[in-house]
Design a protein around this motif. Sequence first.
Motif, PDB file in Angstrom:
ATOM      1  N   ILE A 176       0.858  -1.188   0.000  1.00  0.00           N
ATOM      2  CA  ILE A 176       0.000   0.000   0.000  1.00  0.00           C
ATOM      3  C   ILE A 176       0.890   1.233   0.000  1.00  0.00           C
ATOM      4  O   ILE A 176       1.789   1.363   0.839  1.00  0.00           O
TER       5      ILE A 176
ATOM      6  N   THR B  41     -11.913  -3.853  -2.683  1.00  0.00           N
ATOM      7  CA  THR B  41     -10.802  -3.137  -2.048  1.00  0.00           C
ATOM      8  C   THR B  41     -10.639  -1.751  -2.647  1.00  0.00           C
ATOM      9  O   THR B  41     -10.483  -0.754  -1.921  1.00  0.00           O
ATOM     10  N   VAL B  42     -10.678  -1.655  -3.968  1.00  0.00           N
ATOM     11  CA  VAL B  42     -10.566  -0.350  -4.629  1.00  0.00           C
ATOM     12  C   VAL B  42     -11.716   0.559  -4.213  1.00  0.00           C
ATOM     13  O   VAL B  42     -11.521   1.747  -3.911  1.00  0.00           O
TER      14      VAL B  42
ATOM     15  N   VAL C 192      -7.553   6.516  -6.600  1.00  0.00           N
ATOM     16  CA  VAL C 192      -7.169   5.203  -6.095  1.00  0.00           C
ATOM     17  C   VAL C 192      -6.916   4.298  -7.298  1.00  0.00           C
ATOM     18  O   VAL C 192      -7.750   4.208  -8.207  1.00  0.00           O
ATOM     19  N   ASN C 193      -5.788   3.662  -7.293  1.00  0.00           N
ATOM     20  CA  ASN C 193      -5.461   2.754  -8.390  1.00  0.00           C
ATOM     21  C   ASN C 193      -4.805   1.504  -7.814  1.00  0.00           C
ATOM     22  O   ASN C 193      -4.026   1.570  -6.863  1.00  0.00           O
ATOM     23  N   ALA C 194      -5.144   0.344  -8.366  1.00  0.00           N
ATOM     24  CA  ALA C 194      -4.564  -0.917  -7.919  1.00  0.00           C
ATOM     25  C   ALA C 194      -4.004  -1.663  -9.122  1.00  0.00           C
ATOM     26  O   ALA C 194      -4.636  -1.710 -10.183  1.00  0.00           O
TER      27      ALA C 194
ATOM     28  N   ILE D 242      -1.305  -1.032  -4.307  1.00  0.00           N
ATOM     29  CA  ILE D 242      -2.405  -0.066  -4.230  1.00  0.00           C
ATOM     30  C   ILE D 242      -1.808   1.328  -4.134  1.00  0.00           C
ATOM     31  O   ILE D 242      -1.127   1.666  -3.158  1.00  0.00           O
TER      32      ILE D 242
END
Length: 671
Positions: free
Chosen positions: A139, A196-197, A209-211, A227
């Motif tokens: 993270i 989660t995103v 937010v980017n994963a 993340i």
Amino acid sequence: DQIGGVTAKLDLMIALGTHQPMSLRRSALQELTLQSANRTLLKKNEPVTKASVLGEIGRLVDTFRNNGYYKFTASELRLRGDTTIEALTSVSDDPFEQLRLLAEAQQKRDSPTIRLAMVLNPPTDTSRLTKYYINKIFILPDFYPGDVWTDKNVKQFDEKDFSVRYREYLFRPSYLRRNLTMRSGDIYRQREFINTVNNFSRAGVWKSVNARLWEVPGDSNKVNLVIELLPGRKYAAEASVGVNYSATSNTNNALGGNLFGLSLNLGLTNNNVGKEAIKMTHGLRAGIELNNNSRGDVARLVNSQEISYSNSISFPKFKLISLEKVFKKVTNQETFLNTSVAFNNRLDLFNTQSANLNFGWKFSDKKNNQWVIRMPNIEFSYLFNQTDSFKNILITNPFLRYSYTSAFIVTMGVGFSHAYLNPKHLINVTKERTIKANLDVPFLPTIPFGKYLTQFIKTDIEYKYLLKYPKTSLVFRGFLGAGFIMGKDSALPFFKQFFAGGSNSMRAWPIRGIGLGSQPLAPFGQNVFNNRNGDFQIEGNVEYRYNIANIIPNTLILRGALFVDAGNIWNLRNSTRNGMPDSTQFKFSKLYKELGVAVGTGFRLDMNYFVVRFDFGFRVKRPELSNENAGWKLPNIGFDDMFSKIFGRSDANKRWRYENFNFTFGISYPF
């Protein structure tokens, strides 16, 4: 539409000839397919359409991605079809048997069947058929574009299930963990990746937010989850000005006149208290209401003054209780604590001081219903400095007597809302439906608070239906609210009562200007206080909206509206024993007669971010005239005198507006 080499018109119904939906050569994929076979979109003896075939392929792709095959795509699946007609392959010497076979052949030509099989299309990249597991989770809570997650120059601390790589310590690990629905060693599941995103996105403390998934070098079936969280501002400040105008209150007295309200609102928000994304907002509001009848001998320019302070704290998780046991699949969890204090000075009438505290929870359930639970909600309103003028008003208008009293309430409440959006219902049509409901009941055990304690049950429900076309809209709204008094009290506390009129309700009447029941309006020109509040409200609205001119493309649009409002307010208790007129009590037999009806038109300046609204409402059915033609009385106005009656300053024009018309100015749409 091509299905397995069999050509069919779009309106031709082709039924499945078998109930064997899949034929995959890899046992793991075959097993997953059979486990979810009951959810297939291709059913035996039901029509096969292009949409059902594509939908089934998409469903299977999601199934595989939710079980580790994160690289699997629709190109790895292919649907094969085969048709058979027994009469073309069977031979018989019996002429009657030949006739039967020919009849069956004709019937199958009219309603052909097809045998379907879903087969695996071997990909050139064999990793698409590999089952992947989560190796490590990283993270980056203060990520900025250009950062590389493998950068060795940043700080890192390791938890059991994830690692945090950061420059500045902005968030506690416990908060970051609560937003993760994936753990190291888990099978990769697409739905948990999306959850989660979404969890991090809903927090409101990151701009974006980017994963990403990174395959582990040298390990053929493991991926790292990275993340990237772009932080937003910790503090946010805002300021706004509210404006409201109501044109047809009683105009020849010290307490009435055309009322112009102006308020200033200031807000300061800390979005990350305690490094846990706890949001705290401070609000300060100052308002003033002006009376344009101040030219009179006894009237003053300032009609009322108000100042208030509010504080709200929002925790991004449940505190004290766990509602997951009652509501399955809870999302958007929030615990809130709201407090406020306010002071209001109604000049020449009274002062009020009020305080409010409520604690509760907000969340969404698995059906995307929005819930708000308040337990408890504590409110105290103290009425003091009542002038002799106001006391005389209560004596003259006994139906107001039980509304304006000091009151202390302790309740618990539940709020429910659900919005349904169907943008593909019709071509170029958006259909929206919204339902909201609230219920407040006494909080048990109730803390005694002397003579001010008031207990009641209050509920309301609102339904809105919107049909939106490219240049027009049609909106329907219905509202029903009721309050039931417990004990010897005769009415709800005035700050909990229903009212109608103004810019958002029964627009042909000024705010709090209609009702109760068929109670007559105060005589024009008298020094009276004309606020009406009740325990029961019914209202329905229809509004047709249309575009007039695109003044500045995509920035400023002038729109018009035609509307009809119908409704009124009443008391539920028979209060004639307290000196209140029986005409204020709701009776179903008098409902039609005592409903007020307004028609009108308006203009809206749509600036994308907000809408400035002007509405002109005319009363066509007046509750106070319920004994005369059930209240139906069209305003006496024509094209020759319309301008003078709406804008003229003579006493005759003012009287006509007082009895027939109202002009309101507001911000945003009324509903």
